[in-house]
Design a protein around this motif. Structure first.
Motif, short mmCIF file in Angstrom:
data_model
loop_
_atom_site.label_atom_id
_atom_site.label_comp_id
_atom_site.label_asym_id
_atom_site.label_seq_id
_atom_site.Cartn_x
_atom_site.Cartn_y
_atom_site.Cartn_z
N LEU A 160 43.25 3.82 -24.93
CA LEU A 160 42.59 5.01 -25.46
C LEU A 160 41.46 5.46 -24.56
CD1 LEU A 160 42.27 7.15 -27.64
CD2 LEU A 160 41.00 5.46 -29.03
N ILE A 164 41.36 9.26 -23.21
CA ILE A 164 40.22 10.17 -23.40
C ILE A 164 39.76 10.74 -22.06
CG2 ILE A 164 37.79 10.25 -24.08
CD1 ILE A 164 38.51 8.09 -26.20
N SER A 170 37.13 13.80 -24.12
CA SER A 170 37.21 13.74 -25.59
C SER A 170 38.58 14.25 -26.02
CB SER A 170 36.10 14.58 -26.25
OG SER A 170 36.26 15.94 -25.92
N LEU A 171 38.95 13.97 -27.26
CA LEU A 171 40.22 14.43 -27.80
C LEU A 171 39.98 15.50 -28.86
CD1 LEU A 171 42.23 11.11 -28.38
CD2 LEU A 171 42.09 12.51 -26.31
N ALA A 176 42.62 13.03 -32.74
CA ALA A 176 41.80 11.86 -33.10
C ALA A 176 42.14 11.39 -34.52
CB ALA A 176 40.32 12.21 -32.99
N VAL A 202 37.81 1.34 -27.88
CA VAL A 202 38.79 2.21 -27.22
C VAL A 202 39.58 1.48 -26.14
CG1 VAL A 202 37.60 4.37 -27.76
CG2 VAL A 202 36.97 3.12 -25.68
N VAL A 266 34.77 3.86 -32.54
CA VAL A 266 35.96 4.39 -31.85
C VAL A 266 36.04 5.90 -32.01
CG1 VAL A 266 38.48 4.44 -31.87
CG2 VAL A 266 37.28 2.24 -31.93
N GLU A 269 33.32 7.80 -29.93
CA GLU A 269 33.61 7.87 -28.49
C GLU A 269 34.84 8.75 -28.21
OE1 GLU A 269 31.60 3.94 -26.58
OE2 GLU A 269 33.77 3.89 -26.86
N THR A 270 35.72 8.89 -29.20
CA THR A 270 36.90 9.72 -29.03
C THR A 270 36.56 11.21 -29.07
OG1 THR A 270 38.29 8.01 -30.02
CG2 THR A 270 39.21 10.23 -29.96
#
Length: 325
Positions: A160, A164, A170-171, A176, A202, A266, A269-270
């Motif tokens: 992940l 990312i 970022s997603l 996400a 991640v 998680v 940070e995503t």
């Protein structure tokens, strides 16, 4: 990783040597144990060589490094028999911090023990995994200076963290959400099996990218443990930057609240470009939840990242959160 808890050594049976002064009896009594020790060491050396030869005959390891961490490195490879892609993890002897004694009295790496326990319920080593399921352990080799684990390697996939990065840092929130829903389901499943991963982040989440919907696979159970209901621990295993706030206040680490905290880390940070989560920065308000996210998503994050663990929802409550609907 914070203050790893050393595994207590197994107690050895005491031995007494009776020496008879003078004559050949004395030499025999001294040399007998030496010869026995040498035979034992020779046997262990032969077993180690046989195990390495078996590994090399069964698998081809490539130079492509898939990942590395504080405890070892992972390389791509394949099974010679049928070309099955595998991931080969090397862990130096001194870095197998967590161990477990199984029903047969064998002392195993906790990662091996947990993976075997999880796979007891599957019909075959490579059946269709559930969403969020851990990657399968195919083989392990306990050699003299290292432990080698051979896992399946889903193709194509990436962790992940790199997913990312490849998507600009970022997603999208909807993507996400798909990942978090699977991740929470996987965490609930582990909890019901009395397994505490301890280091969900991640880097330890694989994303299978071969279909329209990304599939989550958990990896790296090297710091995990089997737990009893209501258990609380005085030592923390995991990524130091992500340590839950209750560790600072009361030095306690409970599986449920800690895993919920990790769900929040998680997701943070995503969704937040260029932001590496650090608990202290979040507690000091120098890291904040973006107001550009939907209200439901912000609420989900706030609940996961509550400073007081008693105010965080349980994993099952989190699974019913309206953001995941």
């Amino acid at each position: 990783m914070v203050d790893p808890e050393p595994t207590p050594p197994g107690s050895a049976a005491s031995r007494k040597l009776h020496f008879i002064c003078g004559g050949s009896d004395s030499r025999q009594d001294v040399e007998g144990p030496k010869r026995e020790k040498k035979r034992r060491l020779d046997l262990e050396d032969t077993e180690q060589k046989d195990s390495r030869a078996e590994f090399e005959a069964k698998y081809q390891e490539m130079y492509q490094q898939l990942g590395a961490g504080g405890c070892g490195a992972v390389f791509a490879g394949y099974r010679r028999e049928d070309g099955l892609p595998v991931a080969i993890k090397h862990i130096a002897e001194g870095y197998v911090f967590c161990k477990h004694v199984d029903y047969n009295g064998r002392e195993l790496s906790i990662e091996v023990a947990v993976m075997l326990r999880l796979q007891e319920e599957t019909s075959g080593p490579l059946g269709t995994p559930a969403l969020g399921a851990p990657v399968f352990l195919l083989d392990w080799y306990n050699l003299d200076k290292e432990l080698i684990l051979v896992h399946e390697r889903p193709v194509p996939c990436k962790d992940l963290l790199n997913d990312i990065k490849d998507k600009g840092g970022s997603l999208p929130e909807e993507e996400a959400k798909i990942i978090l829903k699977q991740l929470v389901d996987a965490a609930v499943d582990l909890q019901e099996k009395h397994i505490f991963h301890q280091d969900i982040k991640v880097e330890n989440i694989l994303i299978e990218t071969g279909s329209d919907i990304p599939r989550v696979r958990l990896i790296d159970f090297g710091l995990s443990r089997f737990v009893k209901k209501g258990a609380s621990y005085r030592r923390y295993y995991g990524t130091y930057q992500h340590v839950p706030p209750q560790w600072y206040s009361c030095n306690q680490n409970r599986p449920g609240p800690t895993t919920v905290w990790q769900m929040g880390v998680v997701l943070f940070e995503t969704l937040h470009t260029g932001e590496d989560f650090m608990t202290k920065r979040f507690m000091e308000k120098s890291l904040t939840i973006s107001e550009t996210l939907s209200e439901n998503c912000q609420d989900f994050l706030r609940l996961c990242l509550m400073e007081d663990p008693k105010q965080r929802p349980s994993l099952k409550q989190l699974r019913r959160h309206r953001w995941l609907k």
